[in-house]
Design an enzyme around this catalytic site. Structure first.
Site, PDB file in Angstrom:
ATOM      1  N   TYR A  89      57.514 -86.641  65.040  1.00 35.89           N
ATOM      2  CA  TYR A  89      58.645 -87.084  65.851  1.00 35.89           C
ATOM      3  C   TYR A  89      58.126 -87.657  67.164  1.00 35.89           C
ATOM      4  CZ  TYR A  89      62.769 -86.805  68.880  1.00 35.89           C
ATOM      5  OH  TYR A  89      63.783 -87.099  69.759  1.00 35.89           O
ATOM      6  N   HIS A  90      58.679 -88.798  67.589  1.00 32.73           N
ATOM      7  CA  HIS A  90      58.199 -89.504  68.783  1.00 32.73           C
ATOM      8  C   HIS A  90      59.089 -89.187  69.975  1.00 32.73           C
ATOM      9  CE1 HIS A  90      56.501 -92.539  71.323  1.00 32.73           C
ATOM     10  NE2 HIS A  90      55.818 -93.118  70.353  1.00 32.73           N
ATOM     11  N   GLY A  91      58.547 -88.481  70.970  1.00 32.40           N
ATOM     12  CA  GLY A  91      59.286 -88.210  72.192  1.00 32.40           C
ATOM     13  C   GLY A  91      59.352 -89.431  73.087  1.00 32.40           C
ATOM     14  N   SER A 156      54.276 -92.296  63.611  1.00 29.29           N
ATOM     15  CA  SER A 156      55.662 -91.912  63.863  1.00 29.29           C
ATOM     16  C   SER A 156      56.543 -93.022  63.299  1.00 29.29           C
ATOM     17  CB  SER A 156      55.924 -91.746  65.361  1.00 29.29           C
ATOM     18  OG  SER A 156      57.310 -91.556  65.592  1.00 29.29           O
ATOM     19  N   GLU A 162      62.539 -94.757  68.276  1.00 24.08           N
ATOM     20  CA  GLU A 162      62.864 -93.336  68.387  1.00 24.08           C
ATOM     21  C   GLU A 162      62.590 -92.828  69.799  1.00 24.08           C
ATOM     22  OE1 GLU A 162      62.530 -90.456  64.952  1.00 24.08           O
ATOM     23  OE2 GLU A 162      60.665 -90.053  66.029  1.00 24.08           O
TER      24      GLU A 162
END
Length: 299
Positions: A89-91, A156, A162
């Protein structure tokens, strides 16, 4: 003058940590250039010749991770000894991913190659750093070559989109991206899900996004600045691998539909979402994420 001073102070508070991270990244590249010149290095940036300076870089970022985010890494045993594709998951800022790379190298002396968006390679002054840390374009040929050479490759699927347009609800923004699954099937390697707890509480994007979404979709450039940098607790969790299934071909992956969902890419999306559901308070809560710095029971 007072209004201007307050405005500048507010900007500094919001952006000082992200700007500090950018400064340290460029400083790292400068140190690499000095190291290269002093040692007259012309070797392949991915070769072991660079390991001593990689260790120095990794040690710096690991100390930063421990001090600022109390960083923990769980599930390293789930990584295969050989090649595989790590999906995460890409913050808003992938600083958690940098922490992961650093600790993985310190613990295992292992380099994980990272698929990055095209705009990253157009950033000035980072060419050597990207090469030495194994940042590669996301082409099929590059990924297959890295996997066939025994490397872990991380990606990602949500990428910049994202980062910009997900939020504290932690919804995956993958669209129809499934190229990573096609590459995994072609290379006959497992896919390993990964997620970092509280990554959206540490760094966030502004709520008003319609204009920035239109701007991004037309230019593919991230104009929205991240803000924050609060010292919330970061824990990266590596999930169990999704093994290669010889009964699913690349063509079936693209065309065959099972209950309305693509098989392998859907399994991966579900695995990442399961990690989020298991380890993340939704919606994310900044105060809870800060208090988790003092929660010793989770270690």
């Amino acid at each position: 003058l007072i209004i201007a001073s307050l405005t500048i102070s507010a900007i500094l508070v919001f952006f000082i940590v992200p700007l500090t991270i950018v400064f340290f990244i460029y400083l790292t590249n400068i140190l690499l250039l000095i190291y290269q010149r002093n040692n007259e290095l012309k070797a392949d940036p991915l070769s072991d010749v660079w390991n001593s300076v990689r260790k120095t870089i990794a040690s710096f970022w690991d100390i930063y991770a421990r001090v600022w985010h109390g960083y923990e890494l769980h599930g390293v045993k789930n990584l295969p000894e050989g090649p595989g594709i790590l999906v995460y998951y890409h913050g808003a800022i992938p600083i958690d991913y940098l922490y992961f790379l650093s600790r993985l190298f310190l613990w295992k002396r292992r380099l994980c190659l990272s698929v990055a968006d095209h705009f990253v390679f157009r950033l000035p002054g980072l060419r050597l750093l990207l090469a030495v840390t194994g940042v590669i374009p996301g082409t099929r040929e590059e990924c297959l070559g890295a996997l066939k050479n025994g490397h872990l490759v991380s990606i990602s699927p949500g990428g910049v989109r994202e980062a910009l347009f997900s939020d504290e609800s932690y919804q995956l923004v993958w669209g129809n991206r499934k190229g990573f699954a096609q590459v995994a099937l072609e290379a006959k390697v497992p896919i390993i899900p990964m997620y970092t707890q509280n990554v959206r509480e540490g760094y966030r994007m502004f709520k008003e996004r319609r204009f920035f979404r239109q701007l991004y979709e037309s230019t593919r450039l991230p104009f929205t600045p991240p803000y924050g940098g609060l010292p919330v607790k970061f824990r990266t969790y590596i999930g169990k691998p999704i093994p290669y299934d010889p009964n699913i071909t690349a063509e079936e992956l693209v065309e065959k539909v099972c209950e309305g969902k693509f098989l392998f890419s859907f399994q991966t999306k579900t695995a990442v979402q399961d990690l989020i559901s298991k380890h993340q308070t939704i919606p994310g809560n900044i105060w809870k994420a800060l208090l988790e710095r003092f929660d010793k029971r989770r270690k």
